[in-house]
Write a protein that holds these residues in place. Structure first.
Motif: not given
Ligand code: HEM
Length: 162
Positions: A71-87
């Motif tokens: 999943f990919i989330r962006i902190e609302p109103g910012t350019n900060k991005v998080a990837f939540i990953i399973a391999q």
């Protein structure tokens, strides 16, 4: 009318299916260089989240190899991005970073693995995903392991297939 709060809009250029046009290049000081193909899919279900799957195959035999989803989330109103990953290798990771223009630069923030994960263990991951001016998507992945400093492992470009 359902109201959609699509916080991922700055990343909407990712949505859809991408396929490597030429085989990607896999390298690392401790392994034999290899070539692979990969198919990426990014979608959403109306949540402020992008769902993704990355499926890689051996370039010559087409054998399924590495797979990731998350999943990919962006902190609302910012350019900060998080990837939540399973391999499929037994690794899970959180990567965070920033979106600058059409370039997404991420660093692992936390890694977890199954108790019987193959050695050497990955200790750090860096990833750059960018939409190039020619419309292709490019991904580079670097990693550090128990016995190697942060070094490039993957380079690949993709064309949009739908
Ligand atoms: C080897 C991690 C993605 C194919 C390795 C090794 C690690 C690793 C730790 C062993 C290095 C060593 O022995 O010193 C990762 C991570 C990935 C990733 C963290 C994603 C973030 C991929 C992808 C492919 C791939 C997409 C595409 C097919 C291989 C191959 C080897 C390898 C063929 C060498 C043989 C083997 O050890 O299985 N990778 N890898 N990896 N990786 Fe990756």
């Amino acid at each position: 009318i359902m109201m959609l709060k699509l916080d991922f809009l700055p990343l909407s250029w990712l949505l859809g299916t991408w396929e490597s046009d030429e085989p990607g290049e896999g390298t690392f000081p401790t392994i034999k260089p290899f070539r692979y193909t990969e198919k990426l899919h990014f979608s959403h279900v109306g949540q402020p989240v992008i769902n993704f799957t990355f499926n890689a195959f051996h370039a010559e035999s087409n054998k399924p190899l590495h797979r990731e989803c998350g999943f990919i989330r962006i902190e609302p109103g910012t350019n900060k991005v998080a990837f939540i990953i399973a391999q499929n290798s037994g690794l899970v990771e959180i990567e965070e970073g920033e979106l600058t223009g059409n370039q997404l630069k991420l660093q692992s923030q936390s890694l977890g693995r199954i108790s019987f994960a193959k050695e050497p263990h990955v200790q750090q991951i860096g990833r750059v995903l960018q939409l190039r001016p020619d419309g292709k998507l490019e991904q580079t992945v670097s990693m550090a392991t128990d016995n190697q400093p942060l070094t490039q492992h993957l380079y690949i470009t993709y064309s949009r297939s739908s």
